[in-house]
Design an enzyme around this catalytic site. Sequence first.
Site, short mmCIF file in Angstrom:
data_model
loop_
_atom_site.label_atom_id
_atom_site.label_comp_id
_atom_site.label_asym_id
_atom_site.label_seq_id
_atom_site.Cartn_x
_atom_site.Cartn_y
_atom_site.Cartn_z
N ASP A 112 0.78 -1.25 0.00
CA ASP A 112 0.00 0.00 0.00
C ASP A 112 0.81 1.30 0.00
O ASP A 112 1.79 1.42 0.74
CB ASP A 112 -0.86 0.09 1.26
CG ASP A 112 -1.62 -1.16 1.57
OD1 ASP A 112 -1.54 -2.12 0.79
OD2 ASP A 112 -2.30 -1.18 2.61
N GLU A 288 -10.69 -2.46 4.14
CA GLU A 288 -9.37 -1.93 4.50
C GLU A 288 -9.20 -0.53 3.89
O GLU A 288 -9.94 -0.15 2.99
CB GLU A 288 -8.25 -2.83 3.96
CG GLU A 288 -8.30 -4.26 4.47
CD GLU A 288 -7.12 -5.11 3.99
OE1 GLU A 288 -6.51 -5.77 4.84
OE2 GLU A 288 -6.83 -5.14 2.78
C1 FRU Z 1 -4.00 -3.57 2.70
C2 FRU Z 1 -3.40 -4.01 4.02
C3 FRU Z 1 -3.76 -3.04 5.10
C4 FRU Z 1 -2.66 -3.23 6.09
C5 FRU Z 1 -1.48 -3.46 5.20
C6 FRU Z 1 -0.47 -4.42 5.75
O1 FRU Z 1 -3.33 -4.06 1.60
O2 FRU Z 1 -3.81 -5.30 4.35
O3 FRU Z 1 -5.05 -3.26 5.65
O4 FRU Z 1 -2.50 -2.11 6.91
O5 FRU Z 1 -1.99 -4.00 3.99
O6 FRU Z 1 0.65 -4.50 4.94
#
Ligand code: FRU
Length: 589
Positions: A112, A288
């Site tokens: 992300d 998310e």
């Molecule tokens: C989304 C996610 C978020 C989390 C991060 C962990 O892709 O799962 O929810 O904070 O990646 O790397």
Amino acid sequence: MTKDEIRRNYETRMTKQPIRHPGPIRHSGFGFLSSFSIRISSFLWASSLVIQRLVQIRLTGALRELGITILALHLGVALFGAASSEARAAELYREPYRPQLHFTPGRNWMNDPNGMVFYDGEYHLFYQSNPFADKWGHMSWGHAVSSDLVHWEHLPLALSEEDGVMIFSGCAVVDRNNTSGFGRNGRPPLVAIYTGHYTSRPLQNEHIAYSTDRGRTWTKYSGNPVLDIGEKDFRDPKVFWHEPTGRWVMAVAWPTQRKVRFYASPNLKNWTHLSDFGPAGSTQGIWECPDLFPLRVEGKMKQTKWVLIVNVGSGAPAGGSGCQYFVGDFDGKQFNVDHILIADAPSRPASEAALWADFGPDFYAAVSWNDLPKRDGRRIWIGWMSNWTYANDVPTAPWRGAMSIPRELALRETAGGFGLLQKPVRELKQLRGPLHQFNGGAIEEANAWLERNTIRSGPLELIFELESVSDGNEGVKLFKGAQEETVVGVDRKQGRVYVDRRRSGNVTFHPKFSGVQDAPLPACDRRVKLHIFVDACSLEVFVNDGERVFTDLTFPSEHSRGVEFFGPKEGAKISSLKVWSLNSSWKNP
Ligand code: FRU
């Protein structure tokens, strides 16, 4: 896949420790030794991590007395690395499949985008990084800055996993009024708000860290966590200053409940619960990375609506993870959605009706930049150009993970309600080489023109209109070779736009990579406008000014570089075709 299976897959991702834990990295206080730009080779990169690690030993271990000697050794290693790095520097960022327009880390894993904020002339881009390997794990915040959203300079890790707490996704804000008290000498601090993910117990909560030197070094707040509801899944805070109520507002995901929770704070340290939104729209996958912002309505100077972004871990139209959104209003306490609109994927049940930002499989965890100057007025975002279904298997090295191109957002009002529009940011135009223009003609003429002008797939931008009097199937084949092609098409009979990557090259690295994705054809007359960005291993297709968007990874073999239009012999026309080959955004790769 049943919900249980999806959940199990997810938990594997969240708990998997793919490599031996190398221990925490602390900021060494010798940051200048480990700061580097992308033009410095992988060797220096690796040695800077070693230096950080050794300096930590020097400060904390039994070797304290030998500190000076070791430091001298570090300098020797760094200098040697710099010298022998010249040759390798020429190779880094020229590897097969290395994106030239898209942000990628020099090496290792990225997911992300995080903490995007504009401050003091710089766009900051932080990102989920595994500093030690090319698979998910040891999540920390990588960091880069840019003055134009196109050319990026890599900076050292901003926030590292430490004491059993990984640094999950989150955001950053400019605390202009120094509400947090972290500011120094009248300069506002940058404050990062992120999720702490505990590796030894089932807990996630929200933390803050601050920087008083333009994001170059960060200090974790001693009072962390600042928000804790005792949940195993509670993450990805996005915070902004809400002018009318004069306080900070946070949108944060409660993934398993399919809810976004809203909180308010006067100082980024104390948070009060305001309201919850959800479940709504697409609820098959966990929720998310939310975002909430006001957005201009196209063609109406004064009208804005609030948009709530919710990324979903699975169940998106192209399969796997994807990004849905809701349009409505936010009164400082609660988000009220206008109404849940018609399902954008007609084959899906009504209960899954949702609005999707992107119909390709490779646009996830998309969130927007905070604090763009008011005079700029744009809302810009990027997404992670991958999909949790196969992200860990994508065939690139020595890095894994890329960001989409930055896109400017707006809303368009249609008979069905408000829909999101995305267009590539104008700054990308600086990468254009000379313009090639074709003034319109039948498919065969357009193909002869492409041939004459030796237009090849690679870093390339195409804008054209498909005009047709028939109900045929027409479009363009990219990365075309003897056996391979990635097809962008319009099927008027079925009323759909699609990307077909079944024969796009290497599709076997994961059983779910191959496939065709489609989206309903936006209401239009006989003309469909396509704006396509082709990079070393991706396509981004903007249909009718971004009313529909597809982001697709593709891994063609080296020789598949053709570009070819297809469609019915009679009655189909390619008009206003403009093509630019694009220069690399890595200045001296
Ligand atoms: C989304 C996610 C978020 C989390 C991060 C962990 O892709 O799962 O929810 O904070 O990646 O790397």
